[in-house]
Design a protein around this motif. Structure first.
Motif, PDB file in Angstrom:
ATOM      1  N   ALA A   1       0.813  -1.273  -0.171  1.00  0.00           N
ATOM      2  CA  ALA A   1       0.017  -0.036  -0.148  1.00  0.00           C
ATOM      3  C   ALA A   1       0.850   1.324  -0.098  1.00  0.00           C
ATOM      4  CB  ALA A   1      -0.939  -0.059   1.344  1.00  0.00           C
ATOM      5  N   LEU A   2       1.899   1.146   0.812  1.00  0.00           N
ATOM      6  CA  LEU A   2       2.697   2.484   0.676  1.00  0.00           C
ATOM      7  C   LEU A   2       3.534   2.422  -0.543  1.00  0.00           C
ATOM      8  CD1 LEU A   2       4.471   4.561   2.167  1.00  0.00           C
ATOM      9  CD2 LEU A   2       5.913   2.734   3.144  1.00  0.00           C
ATOM     10  N   THR A   3       3.902   1.394  -1.236  1.00  0.00           N
ATOM     11  CA  THR A   3       4.621   1.576  -2.472  1.00  0.00           C
ATOM     12  C   THR A   3       3.502   2.038  -3.633  1.00  0.00           C
ATOM     13  OG1 THR A   3       5.628  -0.476  -1.872  1.00  0.00           O
ATOM     14  CG2 THR A   3       5.982   0.260  -4.187  1.00  0.00           C
ATOM     15  N   VAL A   4       2.282   1.697  -3.478  1.00  0.00           N
ATOM     16  CA  VAL A   4       1.142   2.311  -4.375  1.00  0.00           C
ATOM     17  C   VAL A   4       0.975   3.766  -4.314  1.00  0.00           C
ATOM     18  CG1 VAL A   4      -1.114   2.197  -4.933  1.00  0.00           C
ATOM     19  CG2 VAL A   4       0.336   0.167  -4.552  1.00  0.00           C
ATOM     20  N   MET A   5       1.032   3.994  -2.973  1.00  0.00           N
ATOM     21  CA  MET A   5       0.866   5.668  -2.525  1.00  0.00           C
ATOM     22  C   MET A   5       1.989   6.223  -3.140  1.00  0.00           C
ATOM     23  SD  MET A   5      -1.054   8.003  -1.299  1.00  0.00           S
ATOM     24  CE  MET A   5      -2.274   6.889  -0.531  1.00  0.00           C
ATOM     25  N   SER A   6       3.245   5.913  -2.903  1.00  0.00           N
ATOM     26  CA  SER A   6       4.415   6.583  -3.654  1.00  0.00           C
ATOM     27  C   SER A   6       4.220   6.753  -4.988  1.00  0.00           C
ATOM     28  CB  SER A   6       5.915   5.721  -3.417  1.00  0.00           C
ATOM     29  OG  SER A   6       5.864   5.797  -1.746  1.00  0.00           O
ATOM     30  N   ALA A   7       3.751   5.757  -5.907  1.00  0.00           N
ATOM     31  CA  ALA A   7       3.556   5.680  -7.252  1.00  0.00           C
ATOM     32  C   ALA A   7       2.675   6.564  -7.539  1.00  0.00           C
ATOM     33  CB  ALA A   7       3.499   4.299  -7.821  1.00  0.00           C
ATOM     34  N   LEU A   8       1.547   6.768  -6.841  1.00  0.00           N
ATOM     35  CA  LEU A   8       0.447   7.735  -6.951  1.00  0.00           C
ATOM     36  C   LEU A   8       1.066   9.123  -6.718  1.00  0.00           C
ATOM     37  CD1 LEU A   8      -2.529   7.748  -7.397  1.00  0.00           C
ATOM     38  CD2 LEU A   8      -2.931   7.825  -4.914  1.00  0.00           C
ATOM     39  N   GLN A   9       1.523   9.407  -5.689  1.00  0.00           N
ATOM     40  CA  GLN A   9       1.974  10.766  -5.263  1.00  0.00           C
ATOM     41  C   GLN A   9       3.091  11.045  -6.371  1.00  0.00           C
ATOM     42  OE1 GLN A   9       1.051  12.834  -3.287  1.00  0.00           O
ATOM     43  NE2 GLN A   9      -0.658  11.515  -2.589  1.00  0.00           N
ATOM     44  N   GLY A  10       4.203  10.290  -6.673  1.00  0.00           N
ATOM     45  CA  GLY A  10       4.921  10.723  -7.922  1.00  0.00           C
ATOM     46  C   GLY A  10       4.319  10.967  -9.236  1.00  0.00           C
ATOM     47  N   GLY A  11       3.444  10.187  -9.376  1.00  0.00           N
ATOM     48  CA  GLY A  11       2.697  10.336 -10.721  1.00  0.00           C
ATOM     49  C   GLY A  11       1.966  11.757 -10.747  1.00  0.00           C
ATOM     50  N   LEU A  12       1.344  12.015  -9.674  1.00  0.00           N
ATOM     51  CA  LEU A  12       0.361  13.247  -9.392  1.00  0.00           C
ATOM     52  C   LEU A  12       1.384  14.388  -9.372  1.00  0.00           C
ATOM     53  CD1 LEU A  12      -2.077  12.044  -6.703  1.00  0.00           C
ATOM     54  CD2 LEU A  12      -2.792  12.953  -9.291  1.00  0.00           C
ATOM     55  N   LEU A  13       2.637  14.158  -8.779  1.00  0.00           N
ATOM     56  CA  LEU A  13       3.551  15.324  -8.721  1.00  0.00           C
ATOM     57  C   LEU A  13       3.924  15.842 -10.125  1.00  0.00           C
ATOM     58  CD1 LEU A  13       6.205  16.178  -6.289  1.00  0.00           C
ATOM     59  CD2 LEU A  13       6.992  16.132  -8.636  1.00  0.00           C
ATOM     60  N   MET A  14       4.221  14.701 -10.915  1.00  0.00           N
ATOM     61  CA  MET A  14       4.666  14.792 -12.178  1.00  0.00           C
ATOM     62  C   MET A  14       3.691  15.114 -13.207  1.00  0.00           C
ATOM     63  SD  MET A  14       7.933  14.367 -12.308  1.00  0.00           S
ATOM     64  CE  MET A  14       8.383  14.479 -13.681  1.00  0.00           C
ATOM     65  N   ALA A  15       2.573  14.719 -13.014  1.00  0.00           N
ATOM     66  CA  ALA A  15       1.260  15.233 -13.783  1.00  0.00           C
ATOM     67  C   ALA A  15       1.094  16.701 -13.680  1.00  0.00           C
ATOM     68  CB  ALA A  15       0.283  14.353 -13.434  1.00  0.00           C
ATOM     69  N   GLN A  16       1.025  17.064 -12.359  1.00  0.00           N
ATOM     70  CA  GLN A  16       0.910  18.520 -11.929  1.00  0.00           C
ATOM     71  C   GLN A  16       2.157  19.442 -12.582  1.00  0.00           C
ATOM     72  OE1 GLN A  16       1.329  19.651  -7.873  1.00  0.00           O
ATOM     73  NE2 GLN A  16       0.235  21.335  -8.043  1.00  0.00           N
ATOM     74  N   THR A  17       3.197  18.814 -12.869  1.00  0.00           N
ATOM     75  CA  THR A  17       4.442  19.757 -13.472  1.00  0.00           C
ATOM     76  C   THR A  17       4.378  19.843 -14.840  1.00  0.00           C
ATOM     77  OG1 THR A  17       5.792  18.886 -11.628  1.00  0.00           O
ATOM     78  CG2 THR A  17       7.149  19.854 -13.401  1.00  0.00           C
ATOM     79  N   MET A  18       3.928  18.502 -15.397  1.00  0.00           N
ATOM     80  CA  MET A  18       3.753  18.421 -16.850  1.00  0.00           C
ATOM     81  C   MET A  18       2.621  18.865 -17.616  1.00  0.00           C
ATOM     82  SD  MET A  18       5.816  14.901 -17.163  1.00  0.00           S
ATOM     83  CE  MET A  18       6.038  14.857 -18.896  1.00  0.00           C
ATOM     84  N   ARG A  19       1.271  19.145 -16.534  1.00  0.00           N
ATOM     85  CA  ARG A  19       0.083  19.394 -17.108  1.00  0.00           C
ATOM     86  C   ARG A  19      -0.504  18.095 -18.102  1.00  0.00           C
ATOM     87  NH1 ARG A  19      -0.666  22.221 -13.133  1.00  0.00           N
ATOM     88  NH2 ARG A  19      -0.765  24.551 -13.438  1.00  0.00           N
ATOM     89  N   SER A  20      -0.318  16.905 -17.531  1.00  0.00           N
ATOM     90  CA  SER A  20      -0.694  15.674 -18.208  1.00  0.00           C
ATOM     91  C   SER A  20      -0.849  14.570 -17.497  1.00  0.00           C
ATOM     92  CB  SER A  20       0.444  15.365 -19.424  1.00  0.00           C
ATOM     93  OG  SER A  20       0.655  14.001 -19.635  1.00  0.00           O
TER      94      SER A  20
END
Lengths: 217, 217
Positions: A168-187
């Motif tokens: 669950a922690l690993t999934v949360m890291s993937a989710l948070q990293g994906g959201l952070l990069m999505a916010q930065t890249m607007r994608s």
């Protein structure tokens, strides 16, 4: 006023609770717009038409108000992901939840990022109590995943050596990293790639005929 | 003063370049401590003993200064990960780089988070030019990974259908999420789990006898 005398959300009159909730909601909006450092208690008072004494009636200081903002953001995050987040106890449920978060991000193109994750950079080094509140919020969010994954393990869908809490922690890291990069890249693409990786990671613990395929770390 | 007249870093005297670099370094430190919204140009002037006219001689406005802060953070990040980041063109090299970032995070217990990632939450919605600078910085960082992965593909260590750019972005999401959770939890464990997942994800594209093991998405 000691913390004992300050009324918690549960000990307020209906009107008091409404005022308190209105202050927290306004503070959350200001924080999202201006950041924590850029949001003063004067800003919150102006936005809500409350006086300093009213504000201090409900919150000991800015830190206490920010902790309530974190709690509110968590509640919004959990609510926005229902019912899927509560149904992650099967392969189909996990996939539906992942599709849900990717679809939400596709709709916004990542604007705003995660309501909780986007607070970490600013809060973690400025208030240990706020950082703690964030950690607890992530843990509560993750508990939906670890509960679902534990059910899958108990049902024999995941192998016995799968650790639901660490997964669950690993999934949360993937989710948070994906959201952070999505916010930065607007994608939404980085989030999509990240949650696919996370699902693949969980699938490595799939029990049954495919178990022999699991790669060793 | 038009942007044409304002001296870029490359057109300054040695002394001017030193002053400019000193302002950026001080601003970076203040931003790390106080956040972007909590850092005023007055703070930067006070910290560096520069006047308003000096500051505006080098930077058109706060936004321009913050973009330079982002560039400086990127340079620090890249430098701190060398030589390993430049040697991610083999399985051993990838593992060494991952071990390097986990060891750095173990040493700090996640304090401060990623010098770039921790700026996203505050900057992305407040300055489109700063968000763009962050996106470019991540892209530059990822280019080390995608170059290494492309070499591995060309060497036949990764299968032909491996997409180095998408794999690099996926690794960056895992890294950023792991660092964000590490910063929140004050533990390197989430980063360790996240980079292990990312390595496992790349290994799914390993070419050779094990290729048949690759799971379909």
């Amino acid at each position: 006023m000691s913390s004992k005398e300050r009324p918690g959300a549960g000990r307020l009159t209906t009107r008091g609770a409404a005022t308190r909730a209105r202050i927290v909601a306004a503070a959350a909006l200001l924080v999202r717009r201006q950041g924590v450092a850029g949001t003063s208690l004067d800003d919150v008072m102006a936005a809500t038409g409350t006086s300093k004494s009213q504000l201090y009636h409900y919150f000991a200081n800015k830190d206490a108000l920010i902790r309530e903002v974190v709690k509110t953001q968590l509640a919004h995050v959990i609510a926005a992901q229902q019912p899927d987040l509560g149904e992650v106890s099967s392969w189909e449920g996990l996939q539906r939840w992942c599709d849900h978060v990717v679809a939400m991000t596709r709709a916004t193109q990542g604007v705003g990022g995660c309501p909780l994750g986007s607070l970490v950079g600013e809060l973690a080094e400025h208030s240990d109590s706020a950082r703690h509140e964030l950690a607890q919020s992530f843990a509560e969010w993750q508990s939906y995943l670890s509960t679902g994954l534990a059910t899958m393990r108990d049902n024999g869908e995941l192998s016995a050596d799968a650790d639901p809490a660490e997964l669950a922690l690993t999934v949360m890291s993937a989710l948070q990293g994906g959201l952070l990069m999505a916010q930065t890249m607007r994608s939404a693409r980085p989030l999509e790639l990240a949650v696919n990786m996370a699902l693949e990671h969980i699938r490595a613990y799939r029990r049954g005929p495919k178990q022999a395929q699991r790669r060793q770390p």
